[in-house]
Design a protein around this motif. Structure first.
Motif, mmCIF file in Angstrom:
data_model
loop_
_atom_site.group_PDB
_atom_site.id
_atom_site.type_symbol
_atom_site.label_atom_id
_atom_site.label_comp_id
_atom_site.label_asym_id
_atom_site.label_seq_id
_atom_site.Cartn_x
_atom_site.Cartn_y
_atom_site.Cartn_z
ATOM 1 N N UNK A 11 0.831 -1.088 -0.010
ATOM 2 C CA UNK A 11 -0.114 0.055 -0.143
ATOM 3 C C UNK A 11 0.842 1.278 -0.034
ATOM 4 N N UNK A 12 0.123 2.364 -0.407
ATOM 5 C CA UNK A 12 1.013 3.670 -0.671
ATOM 6 C C UNK A 12 1.425 3.834 0.860
ATOM 7 N N UNK A 13 2.771 4.389 1.173
ATOM 8 C CA UNK A 13 3.340 4.674 2.459
ATOM 9 C C UNK A 13 3.935 3.504 3.170
ATOM 10 N N UNK A 14 3.698 2.361 2.757
ATOM 11 C CA UNK A 14 4.037 1.150 3.545
ATOM 12 C C UNK A 14 5.498 1.033 3.218
ATOM 13 N N UNK A 15 6.237 0.412 4.492
ATOM 14 C CA UNK A 15 7.581 -0.014 4.094
ATOM 15 C C UNK A 15 7.653 -1.424 4.414
ATOM 16 N N UNK A 16 7.828 -2.451 3.439
ATOM 17 C CA UNK A 16 7.873 -3.701 3.610
ATOM 18 C C UNK A 16 9.342 -4.158 3.553
ATOM 19 N N UNK A 17 9.586 -4.999 4.793
ATOM 20 C CA UNK A 17 10.825 -5.550 4.791
ATOM 21 C C UNK A 17 10.871 -6.739 4.579
ATOM 22 N N UNK A 18 11.621 -7.435 3.528
ATOM 23 C CA UNK A 18 11.624 -8.865 3.039
ATOM 24 C C UNK A 18 12.768 -9.337 3.496
ATOM 25 N N UNK A 19 12.562 -10.493 4.327
ATOM 26 C CA UNK A 19 13.981 -11.276 5.249
ATOM 27 C C UNK A 19 13.955 -12.653 4.496
ATOM 28 N N UNK A 20 14.837 -13.429 4.857
ATOM 29 C CA UNK A 20 14.879 -14.802 4.691
ATOM 30 C C UNK A 20 16.248 -15.287 4.294
ATOM 31 N N UNK A 21 16.732 -16.609 4.467
ATOM 32 C CA UNK A 21 18.032 -16.919 3.969
ATOM 33 C C UNK A 21 18.615 -16.682 2.590
ATOM 34 N N UNK A 22 19.836 -16.648 2.623
ATOM 35 C CA UNK A 22 20.291 -16.523 1.146
ATOM 36 C C UNK A 22 20.043 -17.516 0.239
ATOM 37 N N UNK A 23 19.737 -16.984 -0.931
ATOM 38 C CA UNK A 23 19.107 -17.994 -2.063
ATOM 39 C C UNK A 23 17.761 -18.360 -1.951
ATOM 40 N N UNK A 24 17.096 -17.525 -1.187
ATOM 41 C CA UNK A 24 15.530 -17.760 -1.086
ATOM 42 C C UNK A 24 14.825 -16.999 -2.270
ATOM 43 N N UNK A 25 15.172 -16.272 -2.944
ATOM 44 C CA UNK A 25 14.745 -15.563 -4.096
ATOM 45 C C UNK A 25 14.424 -14.054 -3.878
ATOM 46 N N UNK A 26 14.836 -13.520 -2.792
ATOM 47 C CA UNK A 26 14.549 -12.137 -2.366
ATOM 48 C C UNK A 26 14.949 -11.083 -3.470
ATOM 49 N N UNK A 27 16.214 -11.313 -4.071
ATOM 50 C CA UNK A 27 16.507 -10.283 -5.090
ATOM 51 C C UNK A 27 15.854 -10.569 -6.272
ATOM 52 N N UNK A 28 15.628 -11.891 -6.615
ATOM 53 C CA UNK A 28 14.930 -12.291 -7.760
ATOM 54 C C UNK A 28 13.454 -11.410 -7.801
ATOM 55 N N UNK A 29 12.903 -11.690 -6.654
ATOM 56 C CA UNK A 29 11.626 -10.925 -6.614
ATOM 57 C C UNK A 29 11.613 -9.551 -6.895
ATOM 58 N N UNK A 30 12.624 -8.869 -6.342
ATOM 59 C CA UNK A 30 12.847 -7.370 -6.672
ATOM 60 C C UNK A 30 13.043 -7.252 -7.943
ATOM 61 N N UNK A 31 14.057 -8.096 -8.643
ATOM 62 C CA UNK A 31 14.473 -7.893 -10.100
ATOM 63 C C UNK A 31 13.033 -8.063 -10.932
ATOM 64 N N UNK A 32 12.168 -8.998 -10.608
ATOM 65 C CA UNK A 32 10.964 -9.393 -11.213
ATOM 66 C C UNK A 32 10.112 -7.989 -11.530
#
Ligand code: ADP
Ligand code: MG
Length: 252
Positions: A27-48
């Protein structure tokens, strides 16, 4: 209003299924923190989300505009080239490696894309860039080359450079992970100020203090899936998912 609506995102690299049906609502103004182990797909999600990678299935809506959708035959359809680029450009991105242009001064780094890509008025862009440098505490460094700056300063320039594009959403991929510990604070402080100004942000981070204090929602990813999400106080004090419990043991 929803800034990001991602539904059932799948992404694989050859036989490796990296994202296996991710849903994300911001939502507008939200700050979402994405956490999780290395290799779980966090960077891929942002890149998508900002189309640095194309998805294999799912729907992505940015600021109410359809970036990608999946047809009834299972084919992913993106908005036409120019449209796609315009929509993706609503998201500013800050990487772990600052990726500043080494042959340009700090000010030139900030004005390059707004002038060359967005075709905005150069004098106006310079004016705004100076204000942004003030905001990240680097007014004195406008005419300096990146190699003369500390890592923390370079990352603050990278944040200012992303903001110079007037993004509607900011994506951060482990922005402090390559910094010496004593330099993370100044970058986190800049991000916290952005959050206080109600910038919509998605932040992949290992900084649990930041996630706890600044995020409005925390998302825990493992194995390409969102395993648990919720308010920081719930995620950190009362985690339900076993993987999340184990992960928090290792990072807290
Ligand atoms: P995280 O950011 O959570 O550490 P990533 O999204 O970087 O995870 O990576 C998830 C998985 O996808 C890893 O196994 C990684 O090796 C793989 N991967 C990421 N990008 C590529 C790529 N371009 N080609 C092949 N495999 C990739
Ligand atoms: Mg990563």
């Amino acid at each position: 209003m929803k800034k990001i609506e991602a539904r059932n995102i799948h992404k694989s690299f050859q036989e490796l299924n990296v994202l296996q049906g991710i849903d994300l609502d911001v939502e507008e103004g939200e700050v979402i923190a994405v956490i999780g182990p290395s290799g779980s797909g966090k960077s891929t999600l942002l890149r998508c989300l900002n189309k640095l990678e194309t998805i294999n299935r799912g729907t992505i809506i940015i600021d109410g505009e359809l970036l990608a959708d999946t047809s009834s035959t299972g084919e992913v359809v993106y908005a036409p080239g120019d449209e796609s680029r315009r929509i993706a450009c609503k998201m500013g991105m800050v990487f772990q490696q600052f990726n500043l242009f080494p042959h340009m001064t700090v000010l030139q780094n900030l004005i390059e894309a707004p002038v060359q890509v967005q075709k905005r008025d150069r004098a106006q862009v310079i004016e705004e860039a100076k204000i942004l440098l003030g905001k990240v505490g680097l007014s004195e460094k406008a005419d300096v080359y990146p190699r003369k700056l500390s890592g923390g300063q370079q990352q603050r320039v990278a944040i200012a450079r992303a903001l110079a594009m007037k993004p509607s959403i900011m994506l951060f991929d482990e922005p402090t992970s390559s910094l010496d510990p004593e330099l993370t604070g100044e970058v986190l402080r800049t991000m916290r100020e952005l959050a206080e100004e109600k910038m919509t942000m998605v932040v992949v981070t290992h900084e649990m203090g930041f996630a706890r204090e600044v995020a409005t929602k925390v998302i825990f990813m493992a194995d390409g899936r969102v395993q648990e999400q919720g308010r920081p106080e719930d995620i950190f004090t009362n985690p339900k998912n076993e993987r999340l419990q184990a992960f928090l043991q290792t990072v807290l």
